[in-house]
Each structure stands twice: as structure tokens, then as C-alpha cells.
Write a protein that holds these residues in place. Structure first.
Motif, short mmCIF file in Angstrom:
data_model
loop_
_atom_site.label_atom_id
_atom_site.label_comp_id
_atom_site.label_asym_id
_atom_site.label_seq_id
_atom_site.Cartn_x
_atom_site.Cartn_y
_atom_site.Cartn_z
N LYS A 26 -0.74 -1.95 12.95
CA LYS A 26 -0.81 -0.81 12.04
C LYS A 26 -0.38 -1.16 10.62
O LYS A 26 -1.07 -0.80 9.66
N LYS A 29 -1.56 -5.52 9.72
CA LYS A 29 -2.99 -5.83 9.94
C LYS A 29 -3.16 -7.23 10.55
O LYS A 29 -4.11 -7.93 10.23
N ARG A 32 -6.63 -6.86 15.33
CA ARG A 32 -7.73 -5.90 15.23
C ARG A 32 -7.67 -4.92 16.41
O ARG A 32 -7.96 -3.75 16.27
N ASP A 75 -8.23 -0.94 15.49
CA ASP A 75 -8.08 -0.63 14.07
C ASP A 75 -9.46 -0.75 13.41
O ASP A 75 -9.97 -1.85 13.22
N PHE A 76 -10.05 0.39 13.10
CA PHE A 76 -11.41 0.45 12.56
C PHE A 76 -11.35 0.60 11.04
O PHE A 76 -10.87 1.61 10.52
N ASP A 77 -11.82 -0.41 10.32
CA ASP A 77 -11.90 -0.37 8.86
C ASP A 77 -13.31 0.00 8.45
O ASP A 77 -14.27 -0.50 9.02
N ARG A 85 -12.02 2.40 0.74
CA ARG A 85 -11.74 1.68 1.98
C ARG A 85 -10.73 2.48 2.79
O ARG A 85 -9.69 2.87 2.27
N LYS A 86 -11.04 2.69 4.05
CA LYS A 86 -10.14 3.44 4.94
C LYS A 86 -9.99 2.69 6.26
O LYS A 86 -10.80 1.84 6.60
N SER A 87 -8.96 3.07 6.98
CA SER A 87 -8.69 2.49 8.28
C SER A 87 -8.24 3.60 9.22
O SER A 87 -7.38 4.40 8.86
N LYS A 88 -8.81 3.66 10.41
CA LYS A 88 -8.43 4.64 11.42
C LYS A 88 -8.15 3.89 12.71
O LYS A 88 -8.85 2.94 13.07
N ILE A 89 -7.12 4.34 13.43
CA ILE A 89 -6.76 3.71 14.69
C ILE A 89 -7.25 4.57 15.84
O ILE A 89 -6.95 5.76 15.90
#
Length: 143
Positions: A26, A29, A32, A75-77, A85-89
Motif C-alpha cells: 500500500k 509499492k 503488485r 494494487d491496480f494503477d 494517475r490513481k491506484s485502487k486496492i
């Protein structure tokens, strides 16, 4: 034995390595994805597999067994329409049709407690076959 967090309703424990690996994914990084499994003898949720930052979603899907249940976080970028740019788990509850009924019940009853131990999950996906957790499903949920 490492420290563990007890999941009260099922009598299972979550190993410290689960939470620390999740925090590394988280915040740093480093990973993945992380795949978790329940050791039925010791009643402990442990880290089964870890994919480094260079791995992709296909690697996660390939690492899940076809005949046993698992939990996974991914972890989806992605880039939004506004070019941000975003990241969602994602939390994935994997229970294939070929797995034992006892395992399906154990994983289903333990899921909420593990999710509470892993703070910062954005979305959840439940899947019994690869089509239910395809990359397009993840992508659509994130945006």
C-alpha cells in the motif's frame, strides 16, 4: 511464533506478515499483489505468494489454484479521463467450483475479519472462475 491478530468469530489468526506485506504494498509499492491462504491445522491466515511491482494482473490470476480457495489483494494503477494517475486496492475472494465445500465455508466466514485487518481496501471481487475476476471487471470497477 510471529504475532498474530485473532479473528473472533472463526477462531482464526491473521499472521503479522499479512499486515506488514499489505502495508508494504500500500505505502511503499513494493508488491503488485499478495495471495493469502488459511492453514487449517494451525488456524492461521498466512501469505502464500507475493508478486513484485513488475508483475501484472495476469500473473495474479495465474498464481491462484484451480482447486482451492484463496484471498488476494491487488494494487491496480490506472490513469483517469482527466489524465490523473490513481491506484485502487482490490480484495479478491477466490473460491473455485472444484474446491472443497469445507474450504469454501471457512473462507466465506473468515473474509470480513481479514478485510478489517487490512485497512485501505477500496473494492471487493468474489470469483468462482477466472471470467468473474477478469482484468476488464477490475478496470470497470475502478473507474
Amino acid at each position: 511464533m510471529a504475532m498474530a491478530f485473532k479473528m473472533a468469530t472463526t477462531g482464526l489468526w491473521v499472521a503479522d506478515e499479512c499486515k506488514s506485506s499489505f502495508m508494504e504494498m500500500k505505502w511503499k509499492k513494493v508488491h503488485r499483489y499478495i495471495v493469502f491462504k488459511i492453514d487449517e491445522k494451525s488456524r492461521l491466515v498466512t501469505v502464500d505468494k507475493v508478486g513484485d511491482a513488475a508483475k501484472g494482473y495476469e500473473d495474479l490470476a495465474a498464481s491462484l489454484p484451480t482447486d482451492d480457495c484463496r484471498y488476494a489483494v491487488f494494487d491496480f494503477d490506472f490513469v483517469t479521463v482527466d489524465n490523473c494517475r490513481k491506484s485502487k486496492i482490490f480484495f479478491i475472494a477466490w473460491a473455485p467450483s472444484a474446491s472443497r465445500i469445507r474450504a469454501k465455508m471457512l473462507y466465506a466466514t473468515s473474509k470480513a475479519q481479514l478485510r478489517r485487518a487490512l485497512e485501505g481496501i477500496h473494492y471487493e471481487v468474489q470469483a468462482t472462475d477466472p471470467t468473474e475476476m477478469g482484468f476488464d471487471v477490475i478496470k470497470d470497477r475502478a473507474q
